[in-house]
Design a protein around this motif. Structure first.
Motif, short mmCIF file in Angstrom:
data_model
loop_
_atom_site.label_atom_id
_atom_site.label_comp_id
_atom_site.label_asym_id
_atom_site.label_seq_id
_atom_site.Cartn_x
_atom_site.Cartn_y
_atom_site.Cartn_z
N ALA A 17 -5.16 -4.39 -1.69
CA ALA A 17 -4.81 -4.53 -3.05
C ALA A 17 -5.84 -3.80 -4.01
CB ALA A 17 -4.89 -6.15 -3.27
N THR A 18 -6.94 -3.67 -3.47
CA THR A 18 -7.95 -2.73 -4.33
C THR A 18 -7.38 -1.37 -4.41
OG1 THR A 18 -9.59 -4.03 -3.70
CG2 THR A 18 -10.26 -2.04 -4.55
N LEU A 19 -6.90 -0.85 -3.17
CA LEU A 19 -6.26 0.40 -3.35
C LEU A 19 -5.28 0.48 -4.14
CD1 LEU A 19 -5.86 3.41 -1.99
CD2 LEU A 19 -4.71 2.43 -0.05
N ALA A 20 -4.28 -0.43 -4.06
CA ALA A 20 -3.27 -0.35 -4.95
C ALA A 20 -3.36 -0.57 -6.38
CB ALA A 20 -2.15 -1.57 -4.48
N ARG A 21 -4.34 -1.40 -6.84
CA ARG A 21 -4.78 -1.35 -8.21
C ARG A 21 -5.08 0.22 -8.50
NH1 ARG A 21 -6.70 -6.42 -7.02
NH2 ARG A 21 -8.54 -5.42 -6.53
N TYR A 22 -5.91 0.83 -7.62
CA TYR A 22 -6.70 2.13 -8.19
C TYR A 22 -5.48 3.18 -8.07
CZ TYR A 22 -9.16 6.57 -7.94
OH TYR A 22 -9.47 7.65 -8.33
N LEU A 23 -4.73 3.15 -7.36
CA LEU A 23 -3.47 4.04 -7.21
C LEU A 23 -2.57 3.72 -8.36
CD1 LEU A 23 -2.50 4.09 -3.48
CD2 LEU A 23 -3.64 6.03 -4.91
#
Length: 176
Positions: A17-23
């Motif tokens: 989810a952290t990666l998804a939020r960043y992207l």
């Protein structure tokens, strides 16, 4: 066979989810930047910002350190040839113009600009810059498989779960 670092990346839903939020933030930034530049171009001016390569880079925590800019996210998440598939350079997409339509429409009712990835074991991540929404679904599709030998069609039920989950997320969280 060789050794390749592209399969078997494991993580938690929170980290994905952290990666998804960043992207998502970079994809939305690109969309906003394109809209802003189009407006400036229509008005006759376009500002270009540049940074000196001699600037000292301040240390940042792992969670705030930029590792991809908006241009790179756009490049890797835009499909360029829908006659073959819905795949972009780094992601699959949710475009209705390709016959596979994003791994059989796994991102459900998310927008056509959604980029996504599904994994063999039953993972799905969808990032929708239009609705400013992302989803992470981690399942274990291969629980009853014999090693790598899963029965034909065993991915169909999990695709339906992705589709229903993502459509419900759009209905619940997308701006109206």
């Amino acid at each position: 066979g060789g050794i390749a670092g592209h399969a078997g990346v494991f993580s938690t839903a929170s980290d994905v989810a952290t990666l998804a939020r960043y992207l998502l933030s970079k994809a939305v930034e690109d969309t906003a930047s394109a809209t802003d530049n189009a407006a400036k171009k229509a008005a006759g001016t376009v500002n270009v910002e540049m940074q000196s390569s001699e600037q000292e880079i301040e240390p940042a925590s792992r969670s705030t350190l930029p590792f991809l800019n908006a241009t790179t996210v756009k490049l890797f998440s835009t499909v360029y040839n829908t006659s073959q598939s819905s795949r972009a350079l780094g992601w699959s997409t949710n475009t209705p113009l390709a016959k596979d339509y994003g791994y059989d429409h796994s991102c459900g009712d998310m927008s056509a600009q959604t980029f996504m990835h599904t994994g063999y074991t039953g993972t799905c991540i969808c990032i929708d810059p239009v609705n400013k929404l992302y989803s992470v679904v981690l399942t274990n599709r291969i629980y009853n498989c014999d090693g790598q030998l899963c029965p034909t069609g065993s991915s169909d039920p999990v695709k339906q779960i992705y589709k229903r989950f993502n459509s419900a997320a759009v209905k619940k969280f997308a701006p109206r």
